[in-house]
Design a protein around this motif. Structure first.
Motif, PDB file in Angstrom:
ATOM      1  N   ILE A 124       0.844  -1.198   0.000  1.00 39.49           N
ATOM      2  CA  ILE A 124       0.000   0.000   0.000  1.00 39.49           C
ATOM      3  C   ILE A 124       0.878   1.246   0.000  1.00 39.49           C
ATOM      4  CG2 ILE A 124      -1.693   1.312   1.337  1.00 39.49           C
ATOM      5  CD1 ILE A 124      -2.763  -1.422   2.321  1.00 39.49           C
ATOM      6  N   ALA A 125       1.945   1.224   0.798  1.00 38.32           N
ATOM      7  CA  ALA A 125       2.855   2.368   0.841  1.00 38.32           C
ATOM      8  C   ALA A 125       3.496   2.593  -0.524  1.00 38.32           C
ATOM      9  CB  ALA A 125       3.919   2.156   1.906  1.00 38.32           C
ATOM     10  N   ALA A 126       3.890   1.520  -1.184  1.00 39.24           N
ATOM     11  CA  ALA A 126       4.490   1.646  -2.519  1.00 39.24           C
ATOM     12  C   ALA A 126       3.474   2.208  -3.504  1.00 39.24           C
ATOM     13  CB  ALA A 126       5.003   0.288  -2.987  1.00 39.24           C
ATOM     14  N   PHE A 127       2.227   1.771  -3.407  1.00 37.75           N
ATOM     15  CA  PHE A 127       1.173   2.280  -4.275  1.00 37.75           C
ATOM     16  C   PHE A 127       0.977   3.773  -4.060  1.00 37.75           C
ATOM     17  CE2 PHE A 127      -3.267   3.336  -5.146  1.00 37.75           C
ATOM     18  CZ  PHE A 127      -3.389   2.891  -6.458  1.00 37.75           C
ATOM     19  N   SER A 168       1.339   0.203 -12.122  1.00 36.42           N
ATOM     20  CA  SER A 168       1.233  -1.207 -12.464  1.00 36.42           C
ATOM     21  C   SER A 168       1.967  -2.038 -11.420  1.00 36.42           C
ATOM     22  CB  SER A 168       1.853  -1.449 -13.843  1.00 36.42           C
ATOM     23  OG  SER A 168       3.251  -1.209 -13.786  1.00 36.42           O
ATOM     24  N   ALA A 169       1.855  -3.348 -11.557  1.00 34.78           N
ATOM     25  CA  ALA A 169       2.557  -4.250 -10.644  1.00 34.78           C
ATOM     26  C   ALA A 169       4.061  -4.051 -10.769  1.00 34.78           C
ATOM     27  CB  ALA A 169       2.179  -5.699 -10.946  1.00 34.78           C
ATOM     28  N   GLY A 170       4.531  -3.814 -11.978  1.00 35.26           N
ATOM     29  CA  GLY A 170       5.951  -3.565 -12.186  1.00 35.26           C
ATOM     30  C   GLY A 170       6.426  -2.299 -11.490  1.00 35.26           C
ATOM     31  N   ASP A 171       5.578  -1.275 -11.517  1.00 33.31           N
ATOM     32  CA  ASP A 171       5.918  -0.031 -10.824  1.00 33.31           C
ATOM     33  C   ASP A 171       6.072  -0.269  -9.324  1.00 33.31           C
ATOM     34  OD1 ASP A 171       5.758   1.369 -13.247  1.00 33.31           O
ATOM     35  OD2 ASP A 171       3.626   1.853 -12.923  1.00 33.31           O
ATOM     36  N   LEU A 172       5.138  -1.012  -8.754  1.00 32.62           N
ATOM     37  CA  LEU A 172       5.184  -1.284  -7.316  1.00 32.62           C
ATOM     38  C   LEU A 172       6.389  -2.155  -6.963  1.00 32.62           C
ATOM     39  CD1 LEU A 172       1.412  -1.892  -6.482  1.00 32.62           C
ATOM     40  CD2 LEU A 172       2.714   0.232  -6.449  1.00 32.62           C
ATOM     41  N   LYS A 173       6.691  -3.127  -7.816  1.00 36.46           N
ATOM     42  CA  LYS A 173       7.861  -3.979  -7.576  1.00 36.46           C
ATOM     43  C   LYS A 173       9.141  -3.162  -7.649  1.00 36.46           C
ATOM     44  CE  LYS A 173       5.722  -8.198  -9.276  1.00 36.46           C
ATOM     45  NZ  LYS A 173       5.719  -9.218 -10.341  1.00 36.46           N
ATOM     46  N   ALA A 174       9.199  -2.199  -8.569  1.00 35.03           N
ATOM     47  CA  ALA A 174      10.382  -1.353  -8.681  1.00 35.03           C
ATOM     48  C   ALA A 174      10.560  -0.490  -7.435  1.00 35.03           C
ATOM     49  CB  ALA A 174      10.283  -0.471  -9.919  1.00 35.03           C
ATOM     50  N   ASP A 225       0.999 -11.795  -5.010  1.00 29.23           N
ATOM     51  CA  ASP A 225      -0.418 -11.966  -4.691  1.00 29.23           C
ATOM     52  C   ASP A 225      -0.998 -10.700  -4.055  1.00 29.23           C
ATOM     53  OD1 ASP A 225      -0.331 -14.565  -5.661  1.00 29.23           O
ATOM     54  OD2 ASP A 225       0.076 -15.427  -3.673  1.00 29.23           O
ATOM     55  N   LYS A 226      -0.245 -10.114  -3.132  1.00 28.85           N
ATOM     56  CA  LYS A 226      -0.727  -8.903  -2.459  1.00 28.85           C
ATOM     57  C   LYS A 226      -0.788  -7.731  -3.432  1.00 28.85           C
ATOM     58  CE  LYS A 226       0.698 -10.172   2.177  1.00 28.85           C
ATOM     59  NZ  LYS A 226       1.526  -9.843   3.334  1.00 28.85           N
ATOM     60  N   ILE A 227       0.188  -7.644  -4.308  1.00 25.81           N
ATOM     61  CA  ILE A 227       0.190  -6.561  -5.301  1.00 25.81           C
ATOM     62  C   ILE A 227      -1.010  -6.683  -6.218  1.00 25.81           C
ATOM     63  CG2 ILE A 227       1.409  -5.644  -7.311  1.00 25.81           C
ATOM     64  CD1 ILE A 227       4.031  -6.245  -5.848  1.00 25.81           C
ATOM     65  N   GLU A 228      -1.259  -7.888  -6.714  1.00 27.68           N
ATOM     66  CA  GLU A 228      -2.395  -8.092  -7.615  1.00 27.68           C
ATOM     67  C   GLU A 228      -3.722  -7.848  -6.919  1.00 27.68           C
ATOM     68  OE1 GLU A 228      -2.250  -8.390 -10.859  1.00 27.68           O
ATOM     69  OE2 GLU A 228      -0.062  -8.344 -10.730  1.00 27.68           O
ATOM     70  N   MET A 229      -3.820  -8.259  -5.660  1.00 25.90           N
ATOM     71  CA  MET A 229      -5.059  -8.035  -4.910  1.00 25.90           C
ATOM     72  C   MET A 229      -5.307  -6.539  -4.729  1.00 25.90           C
ATOM     73  SD  MET A 229      -6.287  -9.391  -1.170  1.00 25.90           S
ATOM     74  CE  MET A 229      -5.276  -8.256  -0.240  1.00 25.90           C
ATOM     75  N   LEU A 238      -4.134  -4.028  -6.564  1.00 22.93           N
ATOM     76  CA  LEU A 238      -4.431  -3.400  -7.851  1.00 22.93           C
ATOM     77  C   LEU A 238      -5.848  -3.720  -8.324  1.00 22.93           C
ATOM     78  CD1 LEU A 238      -1.028  -3.800  -9.721  1.00 22.93           C
ATOM     79  CD2 LEU A 238      -1.976  -1.756  -8.631  1.00 22.93           C
ATOM     80  N   SER A 239      -6.319  -4.925  -8.033  1.00 21.83           N
ATOM     81  CA  SER A 239      -7.687  -5.273  -8.436  1.00 21.83           C
ATOM     82  C   SER A 239      -8.717  -4.516  -7.592  1.00 21.83           C
ATOM     83  CB  SER A 239      -7.914  -6.777  -8.327  1.00 21.83           C
ATOM     84  OG  SER A 239      -7.895  -7.200  -6.979  1.00 21.83           O
ATOM     85  N   GLU A 240      -8.391  -4.246  -6.331  1.00 24.18           N
ATOM     86  CA  GLU A 240      -9.317  -3.534  -5.446  1.00 24.18           C
ATOM     87  C   GLU A 240      -9.406  -2.041  -5.786  1.00 24.18           C
ATOM     88  OE1 GLU A 240     -11.370  -4.608  -2.914  1.00 24.18           O
ATOM     89  OE2 GLU A 240     -10.873  -6.635  -3.530  1.00 24.18           O
TER      90      GLU A 240
END
Length: 114
Positions: free
Chosen positions: A4-7, A19-25, A37-41, A43-45
């Motif tokens: 959430i903090a990364a988002f 995107s998921a890649g942005d959050l992973k970076a 799994d947490k990133i995808e959840m 982003l879907s929410e």
């Protein structure tokens, strides 16, 4: 929480739809592991939702949560039968007063590093 903090960091940085890649970076930049799994959840929410509206609704939900002391827990103080229990308590109070006097020095705490 780190996802959430990364988002939120991505959104604050100007990326309104990270995107998921942005959050992973972002997580990788601080050597934090990214859970796919947490990133995808997450982003879907939040997909298609405005972050300011999400924060506002979260604040409303938090405002309705009761907080503060009490919580319905009652704590009863132990009772002693007779005067026998009063003597140790009085001795403890005397010892506390003596300790307080010993701890207070005239140097106002400047001797901390002596």
């Amino acid at each position: 929480m780190k996802v959430i903090a990364a988002f939120l960091l991505a959104v604050l940085g100007g990326n309104t739809n990270p995107s998921a890649g942005d959050l992973k970076a972002i997580l990788g930049s601080v050597a934090a592991e990214a859970d796919n799994d947490k990133i995808e959840m997450l982003l879907s929410e939040v997909k298609g939702k405005d972050i300011t509206e999400l924060i506002a609704s979260g604040r409303e939900k938090l405002a309705s949560v009761p907080s503060g002391g009490g919580g319905g827990v009652a704590v009863a103080a132990p009772t002693t039968g007779g005067g026998a229990g009063d003597a140790p308590a009085a001795e403890a109070k005397k010892e506390e007063k003596v300790e307080e006097k010993e701890e207070s020095d005239d140097d106002m705490g400047f001797s901390l590093f002596d």
